[in-house]
Design a protein around this motif. Structure first.
Motif, PDB file in Angstrom:
ATOM      1  N   ALA A 284       0.839  -1.388   0.162  1.00 10.58           N
ATOM      2  CA  ALA A 284       0.044   0.031  -0.137  1.00 10.58           C
ATOM      3  C   ALA A 284       0.858   1.091   0.270  1.00 10.58           C
ATOM      4  N   ASN A 285       0.427   2.231  -0.887  1.00  4.72           N
ATOM      5  CA  ASN A 285       1.079   3.528  -0.929  1.00  4.72           C
ATOM      6  C   ASN A 285       0.110   4.689  -0.569  1.00  4.72           C
ATOM      7  N   ALA A 286       0.625   5.795   0.078  1.00  6.16           N
ATOM      8  CA  ALA A 286      -0.026   7.228   0.167  1.00  6.16           C
ATOM      9  C   ALA A 286       0.738   8.159  -0.314  1.00  6.16           C
ATOM     10  N   PRO A 287       0.619   8.976  -1.448  1.00  5.35           N
ATOM     11  CA  PRO A 287      -0.756   8.831  -2.234  1.00  5.35           C
ATOM     12  C   PRO A 287      -0.859   7.714  -3.146  1.00  5.35           C
ATOM     13  N   ALA A 288      -2.116   7.151  -3.195  1.00  7.32           N
ATOM     14  CA  ALA A 288      -2.383   6.040  -3.955  1.00  7.32           C
ATOM     15  C   ALA A 288      -1.904   6.247  -5.410  1.00  7.32           C
ATOM     16  N   ASP A 289      -1.918   7.258  -6.172  1.00  8.43           N
ATOM     17  CA  ASP A 289      -1.472   7.302  -7.506  1.00  8.43           C
ATOM     18  C   ASP A 289      -0.256   7.849  -7.579  1.00  8.43           C
ATOM     19  N   GLY A 290       0.791   7.808  -6.572  1.00  7.29           N
ATOM     20  CA  GLY A 290       2.103   8.011  -6.687  1.00  7.29           C
ATOM     21  C   GLY A 290       3.039   7.142  -6.913  1.00  7.29           C
ATOM     22  N   PHE A 291       4.337   7.247  -6.545  1.00  6.19           N
ATOM     23  CA  PHE A 291       5.357   6.383  -6.834  1.00  6.19           C
ATOM     24  C   PHE A 291       5.192   4.956  -5.866  1.00  6.19           C
ATOM     25  N   ASN A 292       5.566   4.121  -6.278  1.00  2.00           N
ATOM     26  CA  ASN A 292       5.556   2.965  -5.614  1.00  2.00           C
ATOM     27  C   ASN A 292       6.644   2.732  -4.250  1.00  2.00           C
ATOM     28  N   ARG A 293       6.642   3.699  -3.405  1.00  2.00           N
ATOM     29  CA  ARG A 293       7.527   3.764  -2.369  1.00  2.00           C
ATOM     30  C   ARG A 293       7.866   2.515  -1.461  1.00  2.00           C
ATOM     31  N   ALA A 294       6.843   1.750  -1.464  1.00  2.00           N
ATOM     32  CA  ALA A 294       6.736   0.649  -0.596  1.00  2.00           C
ATOM     33  C   ALA A 294       7.869  -0.443  -1.285  1.00  2.00           C
ATOM     34  N   VAL A 295       7.881  -0.476  -2.237  1.00  2.00           N
ATOM     35  CA  VAL A 295       8.767  -1.499  -2.790  1.00  2.00           C
ATOM     36  C   VAL A 295      10.112  -0.891  -3.579  1.00  2.00           C
ATOM     37  N   SER A 296       9.997   0.348  -4.117  1.00  2.00           N
ATOM     38  CA  SER A 296      11.127   1.009  -4.793  1.00  2.00           C
ATOM     39  C   SER A 296      11.667   2.066  -4.095  1.00  2.00           C
ATOM     40  N   GLY A 297      11.240   2.501  -3.097  1.00  2.00           N
ATOM     41  CA  GLY A 297      11.689   3.628  -2.210  1.00  2.00           C
ATOM     42  C   GLY A 297      12.977   3.418  -1.663  1.00  2.00           C
ATOM     43  N   THR A 298      13.722   4.372  -1.427  1.00  2.00           N
ATOM     44  CA  THR A 298      14.952   4.445  -0.660  1.00  2.00           C
ATOM     45  C   THR A 298      14.938   5.437   0.561  1.00  2.00           C
ATOM     46  N   TYR A 299      14.873   4.724   1.597  1.00  2.00           N
ATOM     47  CA  TYR A 299      14.893   5.574   2.876  1.00  2.00           C
ATOM     48  C   TYR A 299      16.075   4.968   3.981  1.00  2.00           C
TER      49      TYR A 299
END
Length: 542
Positions: A284-299
């Motif tokens: 799940a990502n918020a915002p829903a129509d944005g970047f797939n930060r859950a899988v591709s994010g770098t934190y």
């Protein structure tokens, strides 16, 4: 009205049953570029006798200008500069050509011309934006007039089939949204699960038959009738049309999307996966129509990374849970590090340092690990930094060897150059409580090239105890009301002086590991904690 018959003409849009197609008509066809060898004055005909070198040089100059986008200069080298510039300008936009490449062949002299006509063949390679490369061969005719060589302008020098009666048209076919089912065969869609939008888009491009398609067509200038397909791009549509079966669970996905509302409108992401096999239940990502930060994010994962740091220390017996460690308010290692809210715990055990997430205690233990040891443990036991084949593009983490003492101190608490995302941290949690890394997967049957070793049972038992204690008596108390053996770890990750800290929390319960990040959430317990409590309260048993 189209004043110039060789310029693109846009026709009405058609809406076929299977896809939406955008039609763009163009006159000219191909984009070309300059091969490095002949551009430097070398090439297959360098130093040979035959055609006038000045004719060959003019052909090279024309092609170089054309390929580099210097179209007025290229057109000026022809016998019809106005018409040449008009056509050369039209094909680039009409066919969406990017960075063309052209390779010249061996020039040929027209023996009957008395040395006044030369032909230079070339191979054109035209990358069509977002589709692929179209390759063809054509010829440049040159004539000597008034003592000066010029490219003899004609439509066929752009492409042999371009003529006064036929032109080219680029047709794009937008890929249909992928049809996807969850693990039980329930249909998944962005309409029902808005937060899956970025995931389904990635899945469409990663699945055979998905991704953009298109073609360059030769058409009649008057009727628009298609005479032939010059080039086709993109994968073929699967004949069976069956939906992609994912490992997702629609019930978990719905619970995840509802839980993210607890992030208060901030950018956030979470992942839930099964501990025993790595199968992903929700993304799940918020915002829903944005970047797939859950899988591709770098934190920076912050203190959730202390799971890995603790594993490294426990593996080599560098510390035991009941050992007393120093937990002062501040510790300076090149820069001043501090605990959240500058707390201190005099006489704390390592267990206490873990449950209260004491940064200074972990940094104080940095000398008990080699400079590259944290990264080695992350890769060898947790698979972090190896290449994962999840089923969609993913960022698989990075734990570089620290460049100095300050960076090593930061890496002990998940800062510095340590990078992760919710997918990685959910997997780290699953590995810690099961003892074995399982590559996370979204689509069953994906390739697994990872190589890891199991954690010793002794270390697994210690990690489970530490995670449970963090819920019952530490910073993950937000999860304490949940039934069952729930373990967790919070994290607060610095971003910059201009931004609030990111809030993290990871947890496991009933065979499922979860991880959540809330950007600028300030603290993990305060921002990610309510999200995971809501998720685990509502999610079904898997």
């Amino acid at each position: 009205m189209n004043t110039f018959p060789d310029l693109p003409r846009t026709g009405p849009r058609r809406r076929p049953r299977t896809a939406v197609k955008a039609l763009v008509a163009v006159t000219a066809v191909a984009a070309v570029g300059v091969g490095g060898a002949w551009g430097a004055g070398l090439g297959p005909f360098a130093g040979e006798s035959g055609p006038d070198p000045e004719a060959v040089a003019e052909a090279r100059a024309f092609l170089a200008d054309w390929a580099a986008g210097r179209l007025p200069d290229a057109a000026a080298r022809t016998t019809g500069p106005d018409r040449a510039q008009e056509v050369l300008s039209s094909f680039t936009a009409g066919l969406d050509i990017e960075k063309p490449v052209l390779t010249a062949g061996k020039p040929v002299e027209d023996e009957e011309s008395g040395g006044r006509a030369v032909t230079v063949p070339y191979t054109a390679r035209m990358p069509v934006a977002g589709l692929g490369t179209w390759t063809y061969t054509a010829e440049l005719p040159l004539r000597k007039r008034g003592g000066e060589w010029k490219v003899d302008w004609r439509l066929s020098l752009v492409h042999p089939r371009l003529s006064g009666t036929e032109k080219f048209r680029l047709e794009r076919e937008e890929a249909e949204p992928v049809r996807a089912d969850d693990r039980a065969g329930r249909t998944l869609s962005a309409a029902a699960h808005p937060s899956l939008g970025p995931v389904l888009d990635q899945l469409a491009r990663s699945t055979p038959g998905g991704g953009p398609r298109g073609a360059v067509l030769l058409v009649d200038r008057v009727t628009g009738e298609v005479r032939r397909t010059e080039a086709a791009f993109g994968p073929k549509t699967p004949e069976d049309g069956r939906p992609v079966r994912t490992t997702l669970d629609a019930r978990w996905q719905s619970a995840a999307e509802q839980a993210l509302k607890k992030a208060g409108g901030k950018n956030a992401a979470l992942v839930a996966l099964r501990v025993d096999d790595g199968q992903i239940l929700a993304v799940a990502n918020a915002p829903a129509d944005g970047f797939n930060r859950a899988v591709s994010g770098t934190y920076a994962p912050g203190s959730t990374w202390k799971i890995v740091t603790s594993s490294a220390l426990l593996l080599k017996g560098a510390v035991a849970p009941d050992d007393v460690v120093d937990c002062p308010r501040y510790l300076t290692v090149g820069k001043r590090f501090q605990n959240v809210e500058t707390s201190a715990h005099p006489g704390a055990t390592f267990r206490k340092a873990f449950t209260e997430s004491c940064n200074t205690a972990f940094i104080g233990l940095r000398g008990r690990l080699g400079d590259g040891e944290l990264g080695e443990v992350a890769g060898r036991y947790f698979g972090v930094g190896q290449t994962w084949h999840v089923g969609v593009p993913s960022y698989d983490g990075s734990v570089p060897e620290p460049r100095d003492a300050t960076e090593k101190a930061a890496s002990m608490i998940g800062q510095g150059r340590v990078q992760a995302n919710p997918l990685i941290m959910a997997s780290v949690t699953a590995t810690a409580v099961s003892g074995r890394f399982h590559q996370p997967v979204l689509v069953a049957g994906t390739e697994d090239t990872t190589r890891t070793e199991p954690l010793p049972p002794r270390v697994v038992g210690q990690l489970r105890t530490l995670l449970r204690a963090t819920v019952t008596e530490g910073t993950a108390r937000a999860l304490a009301p949940l039934s069952g053996e729930v373990g967790g770890k919070t994290g607060t990750a610095e971003v910059s002086d201009e931004q609030e800290n990111n809030g993290w929390m990871v947890a496991h319960r009933d065979g499922v590991a979860v991880a959540c990040v809330v950007e600028e959430g300030v603290t993990g317990g305060g921002s990610a904690g309510p999200v995971l409590h809501a998720l685990l309260s509502a999610a079904p048993s898997s």
